[in-house]
Design an enzyme around this catalytic site. Sequence first.
Site, PDB file in Angstrom:
ATOM      1  N   ASP A 210       0.830  -1.195   0.000  1.00  0.00           N
ATOM      2  CA  ASP A 210       0.000   0.000   0.000  1.00  0.00           C
ATOM      3  C   ASP A 210       0.872   1.256   0.000  1.00  0.00           C
ATOM      4  O   ASP A 210       1.857   1.339   0.741  1.00  0.00           O
ATOM      5  CB  ASP A 210      -0.897  -0.004   1.237  1.00  0.00           C
ATOM      6  CG  ASP A 210      -1.829   1.185   1.304  1.00  0.00           C
ATOM      7  OD1 ASP A 210      -2.765   1.245   0.494  1.00  0.00           O
ATOM      8  OD2 ASP A 210      -1.603   2.053   2.169  1.00  0.00           O
ATOM      9  N   GLU A 268      13.325 -15.279  -0.728  1.00  0.00           N
ATOM     10  CA  GLU A 268      13.539 -16.463   0.114  1.00  0.00           C
ATOM     11  C   GLU A 268      12.345 -17.406   0.052  1.00  0.00           C
ATOM     12  O   GLU A 268      12.483 -18.620   0.238  1.00  0.00           O
ATOM     13  CB  GLU A 268      13.777 -16.045   1.564  1.00  0.00           C
ATOM     14  CG  GLU A 268      15.082 -15.328   1.838  1.00  0.00           C
ATOM     15  CD  GLU A 268      15.233 -15.031   3.318  1.00  0.00           C
ATOM     16  OE1 GLU A 268      14.806 -15.867   4.155  1.00  0.00           O
ATOM     17  OE2 GLU A 268      15.763 -13.956   3.649  1.00  0.00           O
TER      18      GLU A 268
END
Length: 545
Positions: A210, A268
């Site tokens: 956002d 990751e």
Amino acid sequence: MTKQLTQVSPHSPDWYREAIIYQVYPRSYMDSNGDGVGDLPGITAKLDYIASLGVDIVWISPFFKSPMKDFGYDISDYCDVDPLFGTLADFDTLIAKAHSLGLKIMIDQVMAHTAEEHPWFKESRSSRDNPKADWYVWSDPAPDGNPPNNWMSVFGGSAWQWDTRRRQYYMHNFLVSQPQLNFHNPEVQQAHLDALRFWLERGVDGIRLDACNFHFHDLELRSNPPATVRDTATVSDVNPYGMQAHIYDKTRPENLPFLQKLRALLNEYQAVSIGEVGADDSLAVMAEYTAGGDKLQMAYSFNLLVPQCSSHYIRKQVEAFEARVKGGWASWSVGNHDVQRVATRWGGPAAPQAFAKLALAMQLSLKGTPCLYQGDELAFAEADVPFELLQDPYGITFWPEFKGRDGCRTPIAWTSEANGGFTTGKPWLPVSPDHLAKAASVQERDQESSLAFTRAFIAWRRKHPQLLRGDIAFFDTQDQVLALRRDLEGERGILAVFNLSGEAQTVDLPQSIGAEPLQGHGLPGTADGGKVQLPAYGAWFGYVQ
């Protein structure tokens, strides 16, 4: 021969380029317990419906603990579910069900600010020398007691609020109750990365970031200059926020290294990101934030979330992004929880169903990952919410010239019965009577419905890799018609022509192209002798010879 694709390629590092995102605004999707507010179990109950559309990623707007002054975009705990929406166990159930259906889950991350009820802010405002004293943006007043500069809030008024505890001003880019975090403090950055890891460990597949260019501010607190061109894409024209050039209060260069840290964490977990960009030059920021393969995978702006929908305007936005991007990728949205519904904004108050189909097909033919907003697949128009039932503080501030965001946030009508099958209680916003006639259950029985078209067109699009990954180029036509081609190495080029108007159009194809019709897309249009004949809101697709 055109390859037949049945699903995105999840093992490809850029699989998201073939995907379609579907946004769920949880307060308004499905209520499972009769309190009038949608919740996580309600979303889980409707995941089969979402999967039936053929989309790939479900973006869920904030469901974290919050005082709800901005309906979840003011977070008081980044690592827990607000009881209004359910529990962490409910979220785990949702994740498991989504993954069993082949859907990926994307959550909203609101990092630039917190709720004033967040423990971080409570500690920060308690004194000037506590461990979190520098976690938010604080400033002494100007000599005359006024705020330190002219920065403004998107939601109206000054971006500075006096705090009697510290006898200083704190910054807020949105509501007064949403204090701005100080991203210049490495501890703030790490706290957010730790919170994000919490959700990635629970199986989240991606994040929507956002206001992703609002993280950093100018340390010298320099005032913004006047805008040379008033910004009416990010805010409405009645909002003075657009009268400033926002070069010091957001979109600061320090944001790029943070986005690189964020991307390293996401890598990751093979998770993806999409950033919301509201800036004076949003397309340039989108290109910068997605360039190099080490920041955001995707970004979107408000450039197609505006009232303008001419072919010239749409072409200009896409071409401007393509000219600036260096390996990055756009997500083109024409609707979301912050703007008037596209059926009304572009099609007018009485837009026919044919327009909704045309708008969807056009959006899904642009180069980029489409992001669909809940209810647009049902051709829902903007709901009329009277002032006395308004919930949005943004709309209350700027009423009546700007009625806020409640008109696009009303609950989904699943059935034509009272309250649309959304809740057994009183809905937090009224269900639109116009939506009841277009309820999902009604459209399920109609093979010509907007819902049926959405499913069919998404499935048809997936069969043509040119429309998923191909380069894009536009042709000069009359302003009511958008003509483009998509080209992908090893595949025949595809020409697409869209009539954005309610009047029939004739389009002359470039003589050097020549094209044969491409069947199965479901929109009316014919071609003969180098001319494409399009009825109102019609379209034509063909292979380039």
